[in-house]
Design a protein around this motif. Sequence first.
Motif, mmCIF file in Angstrom:
data_model
loop_
_atom_site.group_PDB
_atom_site.id
_atom_site.type_symbol
_atom_site.label_atom_id
_atom_site.label_comp_id
_atom_site.label_asym_id
_atom_site.label_seq_id
_atom_site.Cartn_x
_atom_site.Cartn_y
_atom_site.Cartn_z
ATOM 1 N N LYS A 180 -66.845 4.702 -36.740
ATOM 2 C CA LYS A 180 -65.711 5.686 -36.544
ATOM 3 C C LYS A 180 -64.875 6.323 -35.437
ATOM 4 O O LYS A 180 -63.447 5.831 -35.411
ATOM 5 C CB LYS A 180 -65.229 6.614 -37.999
ATOM 6 N N THR A 181 -65.164 7.161 -35.511
ATOM 7 C CA THR A 181 -64.780 8.211 -33.756
ATOM 8 C C THR A 181 -65.679 8.958 -33.138
ATOM 9 O O THR A 181 -67.213 8.938 -33.501
ATOM 10 C CB THR A 181 -63.766 9.115 -34.476
ATOM 11 N N TYR A 182 -65.758 8.992 -32.281
ATOM 12 C CA TYR A 182 -67.053 10.172 -31.456
ATOM 13 C C TYR A 182 -66.110 10.943 -30.370
ATOM 14 O O TYR A 182 -65.178 10.071 -30.116
ATOM 15 C CB TYR A 182 -67.779 8.451 -30.772
ATOM 16 N N THR A 183 -66.869 11.963 -30.239
ATOM 17 C CA THR A 183 -66.193 12.561 -29.086
ATOM 18 C C THR A 183 -67.568 12.858 -28.203
ATOM 19 O O THR A 183 -68.415 12.116 -27.603
ATOM 20 C CB THR A 183 -65.777 13.901 -29.880
ATOM 21 N N LEU A 184 -67.075 13.783 -26.948
ATOM 22 C CA LEU A 184 -68.356 13.348 -26.078
ATOM 23 C C LEU A 184 -68.615 15.082 -25.497
ATOM 24 O O LEU A 184 -67.570 16.097 -25.649
ATOM 25 C CB LEU A 184 -68.191 13.452 -24.274
ATOM 26 N N ASN A 185 -69.589 15.712 -25.605
ATOM 27 C CA ASN A 185 -69.947 16.945 -25.084
ATOM 28 C C ASN A 185 -70.042 16.363 -23.800
ATOM 29 O O ASN A 185 -70.794 15.659 -23.345
ATOM 30 C CB ASN A 185 -71.760 17.420 -25.526
ATOM 31 N N HIS A 186 -69.555 17.657 -22.318
ATOM 32 C CA HIS A 186 -69.935 17.711 -21.550
ATOM 33 C C HIS A 186 -69.734 18.465 -20.369
ATOM 34 O O HIS A 186 -68.945 19.299 -21.055
ATOM 35 C CB HIS A 186 -68.589 16.314 -20.832
ATOM 36 N N THR A 187 -70.018 18.079 -19.609
ATOM 37 C CA THR A 187 -69.952 19.669 -18.614
ATOM 38 C C THR A 187 -68.495 19.308 -18.303
ATOM 39 O O THR A 187 -68.009 18.693 -17.759
ATOM 40 C CB THR A 187 -71.338 19.586 -17.604
ATOM 41 N N ALA A 188 -67.621 20.618 -17.617
ATOM 42 C CA ALA A 188 -66.824 20.614 -16.986
ATOM 43 C C ALA A 188 -66.184 21.379 -15.737
ATOM 44 O O ALA A 188 -65.459 22.135 -16.018
ATOM 45 C CB ALA A 188 -65.591 20.772 -18.721
ATOM 46 N N TRP A 189 -67.022 21.194 -15.112
ATOM 47 C CA TRP A 189 -66.741 21.764 -14.110
ATOM 48 C C TRP A 189 -66.121 20.936 -13.144
ATOM 49 O O TRP A 189 -65.898 20.063 -13.543
ATOM 50 C CB TRP A 189 -68.145 21.701 -13.075
ATOM 51 N N MET A 190 -65.662 21.502 -12.502
ATOM 52 C CA MET A 190 -64.078 20.731 -11.331
ATOM 53 C C MET A 190 -64.693 21.106 -9.557
ATOM 54 O O MET A 190 -65.526 21.801 -9.595
ATOM 55 C CB MET A 190 -62.640 21.369 -11.291
ATOM 56 N N TYR A 191 -64.810 19.736 -9.686
ATOM 57 C CA TYR A 191 -64.936 19.662 -7.883
ATOM 58 C C TYR A 191 -63.848 19.250 -6.594
ATOM 59 O O TYR A 191 -63.015 18.629 -6.920
ATOM 60 C CB TYR A 191 -66.348 18.257 -8.192
ATOM 61 N N LEU A 192 -64.384 20.517 -5.892
ATOM 62 C CA LEU A 192 -63.384 20.877 -4.757
ATOM 63 C C LEU A 192 -63.470 19.370 -3.496
ATOM 64 O O LEU A 192 -65.071 19.721 -3.228
ATOM 65 C CB LEU A 192 -62.997 21.965 -3.770
ATOM 66 N N ILE A 193 -63.472 18.243 -3.468
ATOM 67 C CA ILE A 193 -63.558 17.094 -2.474
ATOM 68 C C ILE A 193 -62.744 17.435 -1.594
ATOM 69 O O ILE A 193 -61.538 17.750 -1.017
ATOM 70 C CB ILE A 193 -63.429 15.940 -2.366
ATOM 71 N N SER A 194 -63.962 17.569 0.339
ATOM 72 C CA SER A 194 -63.216 17.702 1.562
ATOM 73 C C SER A 194 -62.277 17.124 2.502
ATOM 74 O O SER A 194 -62.127 15.793 1.406
ATOM 75 C CB SER A 194 -63.873 18.513 2.587
ATOM 76 N N PRO A 195 -61.651 16.967 2.738
ATOM 77 C CA PRO A 195 -60.606 15.359 3.826
ATOM 78 C C PRO A 195 -61.505 15.130 4.287
ATOM 79 O O PRO A 195 -61.777 14.050 4.610
ATOM 80 C CB PRO A 195 -59.895 16.270 4.876
ATOM 81 N N ASP A 196 -63.062 15.388 4.041
ATOM 82 C CA ASP A 196 -64.145 14.558 5.017
ATOM 83 C C ASP A 196 -65.098 13.038 3.375
ATOM 84 O O ASP A 196 -65.865 12.508 3.298
ATOM 85 C CB ASP A 196 -65.311 14.895 4.887
ATOM 86 N N GLY A 197 -64.161 13.918 2.473
ATOM 87 C CA GLY A 197 -64.075 12.717 1.436
ATOM 88 C C GLY A 197 -66.121 12.950 0.355
ATOM 89 O O GLY A 197 -66.612 12.328 0.421
ATOM 90 N N GLU A 198 -66.601 14.513 0.428
ATOM 91 C CA GLU A 198 -67.119 15.161 -0.027
ATOM 92 C C GLU A 198 -67.730 15.725 -0.396
ATOM 93 O O GLU A 198 -66.517 16.739 -0.560
ATOM 94 C CB GLU A 198 -67.801 15.445 1.368
ATOM 95 N N ILE A 199 -68.100 16.181 -1.475
ATOM 96 C CA ILE A 199 -68.075 17.653 -2.562
ATOM 97 C C ILE A 199 -68.557 18.040 -1.604
ATOM 98 O O ILE A 199 -69.156 18.699 -0.937
ATOM 99 C CB ILE A 199 -69.411 17.121 -3.384
ATOM 100 N N PHE A 200 -67.474 19.855 -1.290
ATOM 101 C CA PHE A 200 -67.695 20.931 -0.605
ATOM 102 C C PHE A 200 -67.778 21.929 -1.983
ATOM 103 O O PHE A 200 -68.374 22.442 -1.493
ATOM 104 C CB PHE A 200 -66.057 20.914 -0.016
ATOM 105 N N ALA A 201 -67.029 22.180 -3.249
ATOM 106 C CA ALA A 201 -67.336 23.313 -3.887
ATOM 107 C C ALA A 201 -67.431 22.891 -5.286
ATOM 108 O O ALA A 201 -66.216 21.645 -5.732
ATOM 109 C CB ALA A 201 -66.724 24.103 -3.948
ATOM 110 N N GLY A 202 -68.043 23.408 -6.031
ATOM 111 C CA GLY A 202 -67.269 23.147 -7.986
ATOM 112 C C GLY A 202 -67.078 24.567 -8.240
ATOM 113 O O GLY A 202 -67.357 25.833 -7.994
ATOM 114 N N LEU A 203 -66.177 24.605 -9.128
ATOM 115 C CA LEU A 203 -65.231 25.377 -10.012
ATOM 116 C C LEU A 203 -65.800 25.368 -11.347
ATOM 117 O O LEU A 203 -65.861 24.668 -12.001
ATOM 118 C CB LEU A 203 -64.255 25.391 -9.753
ATOM 119 N N PRO A 204 -67.277 26.264 -11.862
ATOM 120 C CA PRO A 204 -67.798 26.332 -13.665
ATOM 121 C C PRO A 204 -66.474 26.758 -13.977
ATOM 122 O O PRO A 204 -65.510 27.367 -14.039
ATOM 123 C CB PRO A 204 -69.038 27.458 -13.344
ATOM 124 N N THR A 205 -66.872 26.735 -15.519
ATOM 125 C CA THR A 205 -65.629 26.875 -17.036
ATOM 126 C C THR A 205 -66.463 28.463 -17.182
ATOM 127 O O THR A 205 -67.493 28.802 -16.647
ATOM 128 C CB THR A 205 -66.642 26.254 -17.910
#
Lengths: 152, 223
Positions: free
Chosen positions: B180-205
Amino acid sequence: MKLSRIFAIFIMFTSPISMTYANNYSIDIEDAWIRAMPSKAMSTAAFMKITNKFPNEVKLISVDIDGVQSVELHKTVSDGKVMKMVKQSHIPLPANSSLVLKPGSWHIMMIGLEKQFPEGSVHQVQLNFDNGFKQNIKIKVKKHQIQMMHHM
Amino acid sequence: MSLKIKFLLPVVFAASLISAFFLLGNKDYLKLERSLKASFVLFDENKPLPKLELTDFNNQPFSNNDLKGHWSIVFFGFTFCPDVCPTGLMDMVKLKKILQTKKLQNPEIIFITLDPNRDTPEVLKDYVTYFDKDFKALTGTKEHINQIIKPFGTFYEVVLNDGENQKTVSADDPIPSDIKTYTLNHTAWMYLISPDGEIFAGLPTPHNPSLMAEDIEKIFAFY
């Protein structure tokens, strides 16, 4: 037969008293809002501050909102890193205290929106408590709670 | 004794020269990390971002090149999400306003769906642009999304809702068509990506837009 008659008389005399008793207490709702979501969104949530003025714990057991397939009581919990929206059988409200339903915490989840809940619209909501108390309120749809902005 | 000092002096001198080179020449990520209040430095040159083969909400292909030349904040979620994701997107709206008042460059906000089954490009466009007209959203195949989330440390599981009963299954399990329906349990960190296109920092909840903005200001100055 006789016993049941006595019981009926007992009920007749005690129920007005219990009603007066109940009338002295209430459950107040403040700062209620439904989160405005994009038009195609299938779900949203309602938030509010609930104050239980009864001298005993009361449970919020269900909520009725027109135009919503299923209204569930949820709590967002963080299990280490994972955010889970866990369905709750009820929301406990300890005696003479307030509980704030807010984003990232307790909330009333509205699943399967059969009508639009556009920003600014107002909707009739009924909260049902385990002691028989019902609270009817009108809730406005907002993009965010004004109060939250003050924390910035 | 004096011989020992005579011998040690050049060694100490050389050692201090080498450490000075590393401190001044190389960036001191540890010092940056200590100054951050709401984020963690995740940059690791040995762990480049995997090859992205995603689709944006205009049905255009999106690759790693689209992340280069500017800062971005990547956030994984799903539009059916009634609490965590809209809260995160509202936090991004607030962050954008704060960065604007600080006269700082605004990172591009990119929402990547964990639910490509329901989140078509059209649904995603309607959803993210509702919060801000400049927000972007991406989708892809479920298999590809499940792969690319790994280096981010993002995790999700599926909660199947069959009326009364809830059952949690893994992200790799197929979703039954009769559910019928489904939801997701998920991590909700945000990730700052540098102009080099690489993961630079993580911003947790939980996300605090003011603290996030302070950290981003420091990261921009550092970079």
